[in-house]
Write an enzyme that holds these catalytic residues in place. Structure first.
Site, PDB file in Angstrom:
ATOM      1  N   GLY A   1      -8.163   1.385  30.801  1.00  0.00           N
ATOM      2  CA  GLY A   1      -8.766   1.356  32.128  1.00  0.00           C
ATOM      3  C   GLY A   1      -9.475   0.059  32.431  1.00  0.00           C
ATOM      4  N   GLU A   2     -10.400   0.127  33.360  1.00  0.00           N
ATOM      5  CA  GLU A   2     -11.198  -1.030  33.771  1.00  0.00           C
ATOM      6  C   GLU A   2     -12.620  -0.571  34.072  1.00  0.00           C
ATOM      7  OE1 GLU A   2     -10.132  -4.037  33.708  1.00  0.00           O
ATOM      8  OE2 GLU A   2      -7.945  -3.902  33.838  1.00  0.00           O
TER       9      GLU A   2
ATOM     10  N   SER B   1      -4.040   0.462  45.535  1.00  0.00           N
ATOM     11  CA  SER B   1      -3.386   1.500  46.329  1.00  0.00           C
ATOM     12  C   SER B   1      -4.409   2.172  47.243  1.00  0.00           C
ATOM     13  CB  SER B   1      -2.734   2.548  45.421  1.00  0.00           C
ATOM     14  OG  SER B   1      -3.672   3.524  45.015  1.00  0.00           O
ATOM     15  N   GLY B   2      -3.896   2.949  48.196  1.00  0.00           N
ATOM     16  CA  GLY B   2      -4.763   3.666  49.131  1.00  0.00           C
ATOM     17  C   GLY B   2      -4.908   5.134  48.808  1.00  0.00           C
TER      18      GLY B   2
ATOM     19  N   LEU C   1      -2.077  -3.907  27.714  1.00  0.00           N
ATOM     20  CA  LEU C   1      -1.600  -4.680  28.856  1.00  0.00           C
ATOM     21  C   LEU C   1      -2.749  -5.592  29.243  1.00  0.00           C
ATOM     22  CD1 LEU C   1       0.449  -5.280  31.136  1.00  0.00           C
ATOM     23  CD2 LEU C   1      -0.595  -3.416  32.436  1.00  0.00           C
TER      24      LEU C   1
ATOM     25  N   ASP D   1     -14.352  -6.323  29.412  1.00  0.00           N
ATOM     26  CA  ASP D   1     -15.109  -5.096  29.685  1.00  0.00           C
ATOM     27  C   ASP D   1     -15.115  -4.125  28.514  1.00  0.00           C
ATOM     28  OD1 ASP D   1     -12.388  -4.678  29.964  1.00  0.00           O
ATOM     29  OD2 ASP D   1     -12.548  -3.338  31.687  1.00  0.00           O
TER      30      ASP D   1
ATOM     31  N   ILE E   1      -5.214  -7.862  31.075  1.00  0.00           N
ATOM     32  CA  ILE E   1      -5.623  -8.084  32.468  1.00  0.00           C
ATOM     33  C   ILE E   1      -6.842  -8.989  32.537  1.00  0.00           C
ATOM     34  CG2 ILE E   1      -6.377  -6.973  34.599  1.00  0.00           C
ATOM     35  CD1 ILE E   1      -3.543  -6.208  33.893  1.00  0.00           C
TER      36      ILE E   1
ATOM     37  N   CYS F   1      -3.988   0.204  29.409  1.00  0.00           N
ATOM     38  CA  CYS F   1      -3.460   0.314  28.066  1.00  0.00           C
ATOM     39  C   CYS F   1      -3.086   1.756  27.757  1.00  0.00           C
ATOM     40  CB  CYS F   1      -4.502  -0.160  27.053  1.00  0.00           C
ATOM     41  SG  CYS F   1      -5.187  -1.785  27.421  1.00  0.00           S
TER      42      CYS F   1
END
Length: 631
Positions: A76-77, A364-365, A51, A100, A53, A2
């Protein structure tokens, strides 16, 4: 994922302008296209873009505790929210949602500022506690999510997920932070906690700010976590036994989502490792992967990405950046809000655009090179340190100082004779030498670029001070771990994570970074340097652990990097745009640079005498920024 924003009157309860708050929040609507939310009370305004999720039907923000006295806006998460929810419920906290976000509110009630120590994830959030009259701002340990703030005239604090929220306020003064210009032409970005503007700041990774309206004081960042390379070293057996299970667990907790999920797959070691473990975890469901390539084979890795995709039977999609794809130059300035010189922002933008057509969350890495010592410059640094240890400082300066000044810049020559930077670095201390090695423009070039007026503003300031400030906190005598620490505090957060956040959020795409899980980072930081770099091989321990999962030519091929063909672009399709930007009245009127030196760089590049593409791109991005923001 967000965007958050807010305004707090520190000295009084003057009403926040609701229309202005909505306008500022709309500037970051790309971060959260699904919904917005606002809360206003005397002296305070909170705003949010969402956003969705997790808990798509609920968890609307700003979100309050059961009494309505504590509010949070969150970007975030929190990956361990289910565990924390059960723990907090057992302590008597009442939950009304299933996501969360509410965990943060109750964790604050239970643990106060120490709540951040309980969170595992990526986050930037603001908590308003009405009974205590406190505002708490916090950012995750690695700096995956951004948070900006400023103190405006009239003792108003403003914060937001992007700098444009701050600069969009009519009371914000866009005075330049001149040391930020020195930092930018050294590193390619303005280093935390500063921005290009003197009165706007970034909340540093692993830090928080606690503001108490009942006890007004200066705004001060407080650190709650740091990378620690001083822990007891792991044995070879422990690394071999634990690396994959620990990384797998970090990947696994990042697969929670109520929306389509996938991964970036560049064909490099790190992204391939993440995809391999995703495939292992969700065996009954093909992984969605995407990669971006170039029509210039020197920069294209899609064959390697395809090989991994075929091995793990992923739903793979490939896009391409055309060599004439420079339409993003103006957009990049708008995305990053301040000068940002990593040209790989172009393919990163395109791969995020491709991913968003099929998924809402992508793993992603990022972080593997910093964590496991994958950059070639780390090996060079170790070699230089050996030479420094063999010669007294005075002798090194006497021998290599003149060589560094007079040795030609042989961009066209084979790599083994391009020694100018090495000679310069060997005449310096380890810190100054490393700063010289990673600089876009070396100190001697910056001295020629900067005008007398800018030099007067800088008053002797050098970007080397950024490294010196962080080195004090590194807590290690290991020369490799020192530069890994420096990169994690500067390059990783200022360049890599900034690039991915803005590019992904421009497309309302959430990117998760398992290699930067703080528990995994804490464990991996204990791997001995001799296991990370073995001979000429970087990331040795990581690659060895991955041998059962990935082909030899994926693990041990030469590192390519995620670059664009700038040198040829500037001699071809971007030649005219570059010349116009470098000759612009706005840039000349700024009085910051030596215009004759800029033209010399341009002419030398066009003639093929030198490759000044990195310096010219930096100048192009600064020129576009200056015209947009200050012209």
């Amino acid at each position: 994922m967000c965007g958050i924003a807010g305004i707090l009157h520190l000295q009084d309860n003057q009403q926040v302008d609701s229309l202005l708050l909505k306008q500022l929040n709309s500037l970051q609507s790309h971060r959260g296209p699904d919904a917005d939310g606002f809360h206003l009370e005397p002296g305070l305004g909170l705003a949010h873009r969402r956003l969705s999720i997790i808990d798509i039907a609920g968890s609307h923000q700003p979100l309050f505790n059961e009494t309505g006295e504590v509010a949070v806006v969150f970007n975030g998460e929190i990956y361990n929210f289910a565990e924390l929810t059960q723990q907090l419920k057992a302590k008597g906290h009442i939950f009304s949602t299933h996501g969360d976000t509410e965990t943060i509110v109750h964790a604050w009630e239970e643990w106060g500022v120490d709540c951040v120590k309980h969170f595992r994830g990526m986050f930037a959030f603001a908590i308003w506690d009405r009974p205590k009259q406190q505002l708490f701002l916090a950012r995750d340990r690695m700096g995956i999510k951004p948070l900006f703030y400023a103190l405006l005239p009239g003792d108003k604090l403003i914060f937001g997920s992007e700098l444009k929220v701050i600069t969009g306020h009519p009371d914000f003064n866009k005075n330049l932070y001149y040391p930020g210009i020195e930092q930018y032409f050294t590193f390619g970005y303005v280093a935390e906690p500063n921005t290009i503007f003197a009165d706007a700041f970034k909340l540093s990774p692993g830090h928080y700010i606690l503001l108490d309206k009942s006890q007004p004081a200066s705004i001060r960042q407080q650190q709650y976590w740091d990378i620690d390379f001083s822990g007891p070293a792991l044995t070879a057996a422990e690394v071999k036994e634990q690396l994959i299970p620990r990384l797998e667990e970090a990947v696994d907790i990042r697969l929670i989502a109520e929306v389509p999920l996938g991964a970036f797959l560049s064909g490099g070691v790190d992204s391939s490792a993440v995809v391999a473990l995703m495939a292992k975890i969700q065996q009954d469901k093909a992984v969605n992967t995407c990669s971006i390539g170039f029509d210039d084979q020197r920069f294209d890795e899609t064959d390697y990405a395809n090989k991994v995709a075929q091995q793990y039977h992923t739903n793979h999609r490939t896009g391409q950046v055309d060599r004439n794809d420079f339409s993003l130059v103006d957009k990049l300035v708008t995305l990053y809000d301040e000068p940002y010189a990593d040209s790989s922002a172009i393919p990163t933008y395109r791969v995020c655009q491709l991913a968003r057509q099929h998924v809402t969350v992508a793993l992603s890495g990022d972080g593997g090179d910093e964590l496991f010592a994958g950059y070639r410059r780390y090996r060079f640094q170790l070699h230089e340190e050996k030479m420094r240890s063999m010669l007294p400082d005075a002798m090194r300066r006497h021998i290599f100082g003149p060589l560094g000044r007079h040795y030609p810049k042989l961009d066209w020559a084979p790599r083994f004779v391009r020694a100018k930077t090495t000679f310069q670095s060997l005449a310096m201390s380890a810190l100054d030498g490393y700063c010289n090695a990673v600089s876009i423009m070396r100190a001697d070039a910056r001295a020629q670029l900067f005008s007398p007026q800018l030099k007067q503003h800088l008053a002797g300031y050098s970007a080397n001070e950024v490294f010196e400030r962080h080195a004090v906190n590194a807590k290690t005598d290991d020369p490799l771990k020192l530069v890994q620490y420096l990169d994690m505090k500067t390059y990783l957060v200022g360049d890599i994570l900034t690039k991915v956040d803005r590019a992904s959020m421009a497309h309302s795409l959430e990117v998760r970074v398992p290699l930067l899980d703080h528990k995994f980072v804490e464990w991996a930081s204990r791997i001995p340097s001799a296991m990370n770099i073995q001979g000429q091989e970087g990331k040795a321990a990581f690659k060895q652990a991955l041998e059962p999962y990935l082909p030899h030519d994926i693990l041990y091929r030469k590192k390519m990097g995620f670059a664009v063909p700038l040198a040829s672009w500037f001699r071809g399709p971007l030649k005219q745009a570059l010349q116009q930007a470098l000759s612009s009245e706005a840039l000349a009127d700024a009085g910051l640079f030596n215009q004759a030196y800029i033209q010399r760089l341009y002419q030398q590049h066009q003639s093929g005498q030198h490759d000044h593409s990195s310096a010219l791109w930096s100048l192009l991005m600064f020129s576009q920024f200056y015209q947009q923001q200050l012209g």
